[in-house]
Design an enzyme around this catalytic site. Structure first.
Site, PDB file in Angstrom:
ATOM      1  N   GLU A 168       0.826  -1.210   0.000  1.00  0.00           N
ATOM      2  CA  GLU A 168       0.000   0.000   0.000  1.00  0.00           C
ATOM      3  C   GLU A 168       0.856   1.254   0.000  1.00  0.00           C
ATOM      4  O   GLU A 168       0.534   2.234  -0.686  1.00  0.00           O
ATOM      5  CB  GLU A 168      -0.930   0.001   1.221  1.00  0.00           C
ATOM      6  CG  GLU A 168      -2.080  -0.991   1.096  1.00  0.00           C
ATOM      7  CD  GLU A 168      -2.996  -0.962   2.302  1.00  0.00           C
ATOM      8  OE1 GLU A 168      -2.730  -0.187   3.250  1.00  0.00           O
ATOM      9  OE2 GLU A 168      -3.991  -1.721   2.315  1.00  0.00           O
ATOM     10  N   HIS A 202     -10.322   2.152   0.017  1.00  0.00           N
ATOM     11  CA  HIS A 202     -10.880   1.347   1.106  1.00  0.00           C
ATOM     12  C   HIS A 202     -12.406   1.321   1.100  1.00  0.00           C
ATOM     13  O   HIS A 202     -13.017   0.657   1.938  1.00  0.00           O
ATOM     14  CB  HIS A 202     -10.383   1.881   2.452  1.00  0.00           C
ATOM     15  CG  HIS A 202      -8.933   1.600   2.714  1.00  0.00           C
ATOM     16  ND1 HIS A 202      -7.920   2.336   2.129  1.00  0.00           N
ATOM     17  CD2 HIS A 202      -8.323   0.651   3.477  1.00  0.00           C
ATOM     18  CE1 HIS A 202      -6.754   1.865   2.530  1.00  0.00           C
ATOM     19  NE2 HIS A 202      -6.971   0.843   3.343  1.00  0.00           N
TER      20      HIS A 202
END
Length: 313
Positions: A168, A202
């Site tokens: 990430e 997300h």
């Protein structure tokens, strides 16, 4: 032509498109492959399950997802190298790769240690509560077997503390920020622009919440609240990591912060005070001190780095 580090190689629309590709491919690959998709048990007319549910924490799902996002991360890094090489004219591939490595923060410095401690300073309150509960390293209720070993011996540990933070940060920090830098976007704008991609990435968890809770009206409400909350705190966390990355020019402080915050979880002031009501004042002071310390160290402990981003301001 001028050196590749002195010219804007992309237009802003091109940067948006490439950043969107990196972000969407990281999330999209989780749904593209059958092995990485989360499924929910279906029932036959007789009420017997036809297919076993594949849940987020199943070992085979985690393993497949870690492989998938690792591939996506390599592709995103290749996009940065390829963009520099393709748009920089006659520059050799080796020069493009070297410049890309610098922009991606694949460097470290001996004095980077303090910048890695900024997140722990912010967590002074939760750390103090952990001290009170004797759960800090080498205290009574801490052990290597229960607190460290699971990180490296379980798939959940590998996901939460190693592969997910690393991939990430490479994609949503290094690659996205490098792409916008190539379009000439200032570092100050990047601090507030790039974390939005991280927050939006997300949002898909809301879909999982909706299905896990039975696809009811209540499930919709819970999923929406979950998405809004997660979007808020991941974006705020993105501001923090983007600043560290841009100021130091290294991926290390952002990565360490990500791992540390994943291990600690979100601060819970209310639950901390409820657990130790007789230490309420001390806990409040620790939380306030952590926030004040964070404000100071965020600037003081990120000075003196030869960052290609901050020097360009």
């Amino acid at each position: 032509m001028p050196p590749i580090h002195e010219v804007a190689l992309l237009t802003l629309p091109q940067a948006h498109a490439l950043a969107g590709f990196c972000a969407s491919s990281y999330v999209g690959i989780l749904y593209l492959l059958q092995q990485t998709r989360i499924t929910y048990s279906s029932e036959s007319a007789e009420g017997q399950a036809k297919e076993r549910a594949r849940r987020r924490d199943d070992s085979d799902v985690i393993r497949a997802r870690l492989i998938a996002v690792s591939i996506s991360t390599i592709v995103s890094c290749s996009v940065v190298v390829g963009t520099i090489w393709h748009t920089s004219g006659n520059e050799p591939l080796s020069s493009a790769a070297s410049f890309a490595a610098t922009l991606l923060g694949f460097t470290t410095h001996w004095h980077i240690f303090l910048s890695c401690l900024i997140a722990p300073v912010l967590y002074a309150g939760p750390l103090y509560t952990s001290f009170l509960s004797s759960s800090l390293p080498f205290q009574q209720f801490w052990s290597f077997e229960s607190n460290v070993k699971p990180i490296f011996s379980t798939w959940v540990g590998w996901r939460n503390c190693i592969v997910a933070p690393l991939t990430e940060e490479v994609v949503f920090r290094a690659c996205v920020l490098a792409i916008y830098h190539l379009a000439g976007v200032s570092s100050k704008k990047l601090i507030f622009l790039s974390p939005l991609w991280f927050g939006l990435a997300h949002v898909h968890h809301g879909w999982e919440v909706y299905h896990r809770l039975g696809r009811t009206a209540q499930a919709v409400q819970t999923a929406v609240v979950s998405v809004v909350f997660q979007l808020a705190y991941t974006t705020l966390f993105g501001f923090h990591c983007a600043y560290l990355f841009l100021k130091t020019g290294s991926l290390v402080p952002a990565l360490v912060s990500h791992i540390f915050c994943n291990i600690m979880g979100l601060p819970g002031f209310g639950s901390d005070v409820a657990q130790f009501p007789h230490r309420r004042v001390a806990i409040i002071l620790a939380y306030v001190g952590g926030m004040l310390g964070y404000i100071y160290t965020l600037s003081a402990w990120t000075k003196g780095f030869d960052s290609p981003y901050w020097l360009s301001m």
